[in-house]
Design an enzyme around this catalytic site. Structure first.
Site, PDB file in Angstrom:
ATOM      1  N   HIS A 131      16.219  31.685   2.332  1.00  0.00           N
ATOM      2  CA  HIS A 131      16.931  30.618   1.616  1.00  0.00           C
ATOM      3  C   HIS A 131      17.057  29.359   2.466  1.00  0.00           C
ATOM      4  O   HIS A 131      16.740  28.259   2.013  1.00  0.00           O
ATOM      5  CB  HIS A 131      18.320  31.138   1.207  1.00  0.00           C
ATOM      6  CG  HIS A 131      19.164  30.172   0.459  1.00  0.00           C
ATOM      7  ND1 HIS A 131      19.402  30.296  -0.886  1.00  0.00           N
ATOM      8  CD2 HIS A 131      19.843  29.074   0.857  1.00  0.00           C
ATOM      9  CE1 HIS A 131      20.189  29.315  -1.286  1.00  0.00           C
ATOM     10  NE2 HIS A 131      20.479  28.567  -0.235  1.00  0.00           N
ATOM     11  N   GLU A 132      17.520  29.527   3.698  1.00  0.00           N
ATOM     12  CA  GLU A 132      17.748  28.352   4.557  1.00  0.00           C
ATOM     13  C   GLU A 132      16.433  27.708   4.985  1.00  0.00           C
ATOM     14  O   GLU A 132      16.331  26.480   5.061  1.00  0.00           O
ATOM     15  CB  GLU A 132      18.597  28.732   5.773  1.00  0.00           C
ATOM     16  CG  GLU A 132      19.975  29.273   5.438  1.00  0.00           C
ATOM     17  CD  GLU A 132      20.804  28.414   4.500  1.00  0.00           C
ATOM     18  OE1 GLU A 132      20.667  27.168   4.508  1.00  0.00           O
ATOM     19  OE2 GLU A 132      21.597  28.990   3.731  1.00  0.00           O
TER      20      GLU A 132
END
Length: 163
Positions: A131-132
């Site tokens: 996600h990051e």
């Protein structure tokens, strides 16, 4: 160190590919301190630099007692079939959708002292890594959703009080 305001979906910084960090100076150290301070708030697993308005490849994490930051991260390995995992994002508040993610991920980058750094894990930690890192490539989790789920999510975004 300070907790920074989170940029919301629709802000152009969230759709921009972030620049590599070439020089670790006091400004980068302050950015890392702010990222860590910002991710320490309850309910936060990760905060990427663009989420606080900075177009550089860095993110902080806070998962299962593991707290830290990594610079210039790249996903170098994933394992397992992608499976839909309930996912949300600070930049898309109060919305959660099944997002296809690999159950294992490995990220390589550097730490704030310029040393090689490796982060790897399964479950929530693997989800956070993917996600990051997506954020640093200008990708918000909504763009990873299956077609029908994305249509629902985008309608919810348009109808939200923050958009």
């Amino acid at each position: 160190m300070s907790v920074r305001e989170i940029r919301l979906y629709g802000d152009p910084v969230l759709r921009t590919t972030c620049a590599e960090i070439d020089d670790i100076d006091d400004g980068i150290r302050a950015l890392v301190d702010d990222l860590i301070e910002t991710v320490r708030l309850p309910g936060r697993a990760g905060v990427a630099a663009p989420q606080i308005g900075v177009g550089l490849r860095a993110f902080s994490y806070n998962v299962d007692g593991r707290v830290g930051a990594i610079l210039n991260p790249r996903v170098v390995e994933v394992r397992g079939e992608k499976t839909p995992t309930n996912e949300g994002c600070l930049s898309v508040p109060n919305l959660w959708h099944p997002t296809p993610r690999h159950p294992y991920a490995r990220v390589e980058g550097i730490d704030v002292d310029g040393r090689d750094a490796v982060l790897e894990g399964e479950g929530l930690f693997a989800q956070m890594l993917q996600h990051e890192t997506d954020h640093l490539d200008g990708v918000v989790y909504l763009h990873r959703l299956e077609k029908d789920e994305r249509r629902i999510a985008m309608r919810q975004v348009r109808e939200s009080d923050w958009f």
